[in-house]
Structures are given as C-alpha cells and as structure tokens.
Design an enzyme around this catalytic site. Structure first.
Site, PDB file in Angstrom:
ATOM      1  N   ASP A 318      -7.238  -6.555   0.364  1.00 50.04           N
ATOM      2  CA  ASP A 318      -6.324  -5.470   0.023  1.00 50.04           C
ATOM      3  C   ASP A 318      -6.921  -4.106   0.358  1.00 50.04           C
ATOM      4  O   ASP A 318      -8.130  -3.884   0.221  1.00 50.04           O
ATOM      5  CB  ASP A 318      -6.009  -5.536  -1.481  1.00 50.04           C
ATOM      6  CG  ASP A 318      -5.037  -4.469  -1.929  1.00 50.04           C
ATOM      7  OD1 ASP A 318      -3.897  -4.485  -1.437  1.00 50.04           O
ATOM      8  OD2 ASP A 318      -5.427  -3.616  -2.756  1.00 50.04           O
ATOM      9  N   GLU A 371      -5.298  -5.998   5.111  1.00 51.74           N
ATOM     10  CA  GLU A 371      -4.191  -5.070   4.938  1.00 51.74           C
ATOM     11  C   GLU A 371      -4.733  -3.694   5.322  1.00 51.74           C
ATOM     12  O   GLU A 371      -5.403  -3.038   4.535  1.00 51.74           O
ATOM     13  CB  GLU A 371      -3.670  -5.066   3.503  1.00 51.74           C
ATOM     14  CG  GLU A 371      -2.410  -4.232   3.360  1.00 51.74           C
ATOM     15  CD  GLU A 371      -2.361  -3.368   2.103  1.00 51.74           C
ATOM     16  OE1 GLU A 371      -1.307  -2.770   1.850  1.00 51.74           O
ATOM     17  OE2 GLU A 371      -3.365  -3.271   1.391  1.00 51.74           O
TER      18      GLU A 371
END
Length: 641
Positions: A318, A371
């Site tokens: 993330d 990401e």
C-alpha cells in the site's frame, strides 16, 4: 505462581549470536521465529519465552493475566551483546496467555505498557493486550503450492476480487468468522470465476474504520473475525479450490496508539523523530525509519511471515508513492531533502528494493504488487537494472482516465477519445494491474455503477461495456466487491453488500456478465498470455472519434490465436461497421455485452462473420462487416462455425 518462583527460572534464549548479528545488520528476515512470545520447553518445564527489542529501556517486565499484571513478578534480562533485546522465560503458561511489556525508559522518566510488536494475536479492541498463540495448523494446499509459479507468472490470467472482510457479508447483524467466510467466499468466487482474492489488510488494527490500513499488529490477523487457525483455514480452502490469495500490506506508516510501536522505549525507535520525516500529514500516523537496520529486519520479517506462516501468494504493498517521496503531501518547508538535495526518499527506495530482492530469493513464486500512483520509473524493473523490483504495479492512470471518460454523456465522448487511446502508449512500460478498487467507491465518489451516465438500462449497458473493455485491455484485472453485480450504493464498511439486489433481473444478469468475462479471460490465451508485451496488442482503429468506437487485436504467444475487439461507447447501434482483421475465414463472435442473457437488447452478429478480402486501413488485407450493438462490446475469434 509466586514472585519468588518466577524470578528464579534459569535464563533461556532462542537467539544465537548469528541472529543478533543479522538483526543488527538489518538482514534478519525471520525474526518472528525468535522475537515475540514462543511456547517452549526449558529444562523439562513448559512455558513461554518472551523477547522484545527496547534498547533505551532501563527495565522491562512481562505483565499479564498470569501474574495479575504485576510489574515486579516477571522481570526481563537485557542481553549482554548490546542488541537492546530483553528476554524472559515464564514457566507454566501457554497458548491464550494475555500479556504486555512494562517498559521503564532511560529517557524522561517515561513508563508505558506496550503490546508485543511480534505478537501473533491480540485482544479484541478496545482492549490492547497481546495474546500468546501457537500457530499450529495442518495445511492441505500442497497441490496448489506445487503449481504456484505457473499461476503467478505474467502469462497466466489474474482476475482479482478485492474483499473487505468486515463488510462482504454479515450473519445475524455481525461479522462472519474466518471459518464461515471460507465456506461462503469460496463458493461465490468459484461462481463468479475470479482467479484470486485480495483482502484489504487483515493485520490487526485498533480502529475498524481504517479498513486495516492503520496496522498495529504486523504479525497477527485481526481477532474481529476469529482465531489465527480460522484465517489459515480460509486461505487453505481458497487454495484447495484453485483460488489465489493476495494480502494488502502496509509498511508505509503505522498508528500512534500508545500501546503500539510509537515512542516504544521512550525514544522514536520505529519512527523518525523529526515530524518532517516521521509524521504523515494525510493519515495522522507515524512513518517508519527505513534507514534503521533493525526496523528493516522488522518490516521484511513481517512480509516473510504472511508468505510463510499464512501461505499468502502475494502482497499488495500500500501507498508506495508516499514512501518514495520526502515531500509527499507536504508543502514547502515541511520536508527535509535527501543528502543530494532531492525529494526522493533514498532509505525507503533501498528498503523496497531489498524487500523485493529477498522475497524473490526466499519465496520465488510469490508476487509483490505496488500501489504506486505517480510516474516513478521502473517500479516493476529489476533491482539489478535500477528498478524497485515489484512484480506488478496498479495502473492508476488507466483507472482515472477510463472512469473520467465513462462519466461523460455519450454525446460528449467523441471529444475525449484520447482518454481511451492514451493508456496504450505506456501500457507496456510496467507490468500493470488494472484496478477498479475500494478507493473508487468511497468518500463521496459513489459506486462504479453510479459513475455511469443515463437511465437504468444505459447504466448497466455502460457498466458491461466498461468491464468488457477492462478485461480485453492489456494488464491483469482487479474489481472491488459489489461492483461485480452493479451495487448502486457507495461502499460502507459498517454494512454488508446489498445481496438482495441479486433477486433483481439487471443485477443478477450483471453478475452473470462478470462471470462470463472471467471465463472468457481465462479460456482465451490472447487475453492474458501477452499482457505485458507490445506483441500482445495491436490497434485496428482508434481514430473513429465521431462515432466513439475503438477496435483492437489481442494476440496469444501463437500469433495465429487472436481476438478482434470492438467497443461502441454510444447508445446508437452501428450496422455494417467495418473493421480490419489479419486473416481470412470465419470469425466467431465470442463476446457480446448486448446479449439478452446479460440484460442487453439482443443485437449481434448471429454467431459470427465471414471475413471478406476487402482491405482496411492500409494494414489489413481482410475485414469484417459487423453489427455493433449500442453501448456494447463485441469480440471475434477466427475459428470453426
């Protein structure tokens, strides 16, 4: 247990000199086997060995339900080797014991009770203690693991169903347990045909509303849904049913709850001390000190842990962009340049490269996915050539451009066709995943369904067209839960998906379309074998802006195996619409989003079209004259009638 008994136990350690050396060098990546709480036998006595890193502590003791939370009963010994690790063996306790570390710091008379950074399990929030757990589970996924390299390679289909455990489905008004989820989710994913499930962070987090992205327990699945063995069973059953598991993992920041990592031993042990480097302005959380070697060992050990102990097939990392840039979400004067005067976070870059290198070495069949929302070069490039070493990257540019395009009323789409064609210019610069993720259906953005313009019929037609375009575009696929059947309401983490919608015709047919796309995507090599190679894609025509039509070819490794795809982004059907194709013969219609079984109007090509020798566009010697349905996508494959 008396105070005298607990303090006369022979000193015991799981740590070797080699462990300490690797830890201090930032190269110990299985710390979960040595630090934390481990059930052991010491001189014939069963108990728990505790070890915690607190180099600036004056004293540390283990407190828990087994000693009435008394600071003086189970004091810990600081190792002689300067590692800053404290140890204790507490006899006659075991699985389920609840504990914390009572830390008295050398600094500022700071005293605090901390949870265990390496705890395998935690109490249910708002309680904050750690729990001793024996991770004993008999896995049955050996057949899956043997073929993992084949499944995770770039040539294989990857269609990911993104799931938030707490809001996928409820039972009696509450969460499903991991075990209940195993039965329900496996059945549903098999019905809809996805190849993988990606879980929003399952790692323990104190605030449920963070969806797991404010991780505190980097080695523990959330107790909200059951025991550790329950989550293992969930992963195991997915594997036994040929479904891969990807876990969201958050090494970018952590919450500042007092019982967690923050200011752990009276110093900024895990985080940077200067808020210009150590505090995240967006998420009001702490940023790891990637330059500290012991912190590197901690984080990479966490990554290893989920691949090792929980058999995860991959990690989606993330907020990578927030790690790469020192000025991320900061104004001028709010950040500190690197040693070269630049904005790149050199320590975080080095950490990410090392993490990917070591995962590739120790878990060669695992996948790491970034990401990363900027144009940072070579995110999926090899470390040897200067890249970050990820296997794949989310294509945020494709997502933004495509959704911006689809929001337009069809009458205006001809002015924005570049939003569709631009993605191909960079589609092969990285190994991309096309995400329609949770981030696009929260915070007032509305659902994917309600981003589509028009009346109800047009919304569903647009949605079928969007997914068809996504599944035929180069790149792997990701769809957030509820989007597969066109849930109109925005995602709410406090509620389950609106499953009652599947009793309605359009939503049931939307789910059927998603399942059909997954089947086609998996069965047609042209749609997945060359996702990351320019040879896998060729434009037929992207210039027909006036009619808002694009057409392209997708190729398998065997270039004779190809699909011709045509998208009509207006509600006007196009008859006798001509496209070029590379071969003569009969081209079977293998996809039609306007079929009545999917909720369409039923316009199509009667099973297929015979190619004519009429040239097209100066590049093709043959062409097809087709019916192009309204707001529809059709695909053709050369083959038998």
């Amino acid at each position: 247990m008396s105070k005298q008994q607990s303090n006369t136990n022979t000193h015991f350690s799981l740590l070797t000199e080699q462990d300490i050396y690797l830890f201090r060098e930032g190269n110990h990546f299985r710390l979960y086997e040595k630090l934390g709480a481990h059930i052991v036998e010491n001189n014939g006595v069963k108990g728990v060995y505790f070890a915690v890193w607190a180099p600036n502590a004056k004293s540390v003791s283990v407190i828990g339900d087994f000693n009435d939370w008394d600071n003086d009963v189970n004091s810990m010994n600081c190792r002689w080797d300067g590692s800053g690790i404290w140890e204790a063996f507490v006899p006659e306790i075991g699985d389920g014991a609840v504990y914390k570390y009572h830390i008295v710091s050398h600094h500022k008379d700071y005293t605090v009770d901390k949870g265990d950074p390496f705890a395998f399990y935690w109490e249910q929030p708002p309680r904050t203690a750690s729990v001793v757990k024996d991770l004993n589970y008999k896995w049955k996924d050996s057949a899956w693991k043997k073929r993992l390299a084949e499944r995770n390679c770039g040539k294989s289909p990857m269609s990911v169903y993104e799931v938030h455990l707490g809001s996928w489905k409820h039972k009696d008004g509450g969460f499903l347990s991991y075990a209940e989820m195993a039965d329900e989710l496996v059945k549903y994913v098999k019905e809809t045909g996805f190849t993988h499930v990606e879980f929003l962070p399952v790692m323990e987090h104190p605030f449920y509303g963070s969806w797991g992205y404010q991780t505190l327990g980097y080695f523990a699945p959330s107790c909200r849904f059951g025991e550790c063995e329950g989550f293992m069973e969930l992963v195991d059953k997915l594997h036994q049913n040929e479904i891969g598991v990807i876990l969201d993992w958050v090494p970018s920041h952590f919450p500042n709850d007092e019982h967690g990592l923050v200011y752990f031993d009276g110093t900024h042990l895990y985080e940077h001390s200067d808020p210009k480097k150590g505090f995240h302005p967006d998420w009001k959380s702490c940023i790891f000190n990637y330059g500290r070697k012991e912190v590197r060992s901690f984080l990479i050990s966490s990554a290893f842990f989920w691949l090792d102990k929980y058999h995860a097939d991959g990690l989606r990392v993330d907020a990578v962009a927030s790690m790469l840039y020192l000025d991320y979400s900061r104004n001028e004067g709010e950040w500190i340049p690197n040693e070269n005067g630049g904005r790149e976070n050199l320590e975080a870059i080095d950490f990410l490269r090392r993490m990917n290198e070591m995962i590739s070495e120790e878990f060669p069949d695992a996948t790491t996915i970034a990401e990363e929302s900027t144009s940072w070069p070579m995110v999926t490039g090899s470390v040897d050539t200067g890249g970050l070493g990820f296997d794949m990257k989310w294509n945020m540019g494709w997502m933004h451009d495509t959704l911006d395009y689809m929001r337009n009323d069809p009458v205006h789409r001809k002015f924005h066709q570049d939003k569709l064609s631009f993605s191909i210019w960079y589609a092969f610069t990285e190994r991309f995943v096309l995400p329609l993720s949770h981030d696009e259906v929260v915070h007032g953005k509305g659902s994917i369904f309600n981003k589509m313009p028009g009346d109800e019929w047009q919304k569903f037609a647009n949605l079928r067209l969007l997914y068809g375009y996504m599944f035929t575009h180069p790149g792997k696929k990701l769809l957030f839960m509820g989007s597969e059947f066109g849930q109109p309401s925005e995602w709410n983490h406090d509620w389950q998906l609106d499953w009652g919608l599947l009793d309605k015709d359009y939503h049931a047919k939307m789910k059927l379309w998603t399942g059909n796309l997954n089947w086609l995507y998996k069965s047609q090599a042209a749609l997945h074998q060359r996702d990351f190679h320019t040879e896998g894609f060729e434009w037929i025509d992207f210039h027909d802006m006036e009619q808002s039509v694009i057409s392209y070819l997708r190729y398998a490794d065997d270039k004779d195996d190809c699909l011709a795809v045509v998208c009509n982004f207006t509600p006007v059907p196009r008859y006798n619409y001509r496209i070029g194709v590379p071969k003569d013969g009969f081209w079977k219609e293998v996809m039609n989003s306007d079929a009545k079984e999917f909720g369409g109007s039923g316009q199509g090509n009667m099973g297929g079209v015979e190619a004519s020798p009429a040239a097209f566009g100066g590049r093709f010697d043959h062409s097809l004259s087709i019916t192009l349905p309204p707001l529809g996508i059709v695909a053709f494959k050369r083959g038998e009638k």
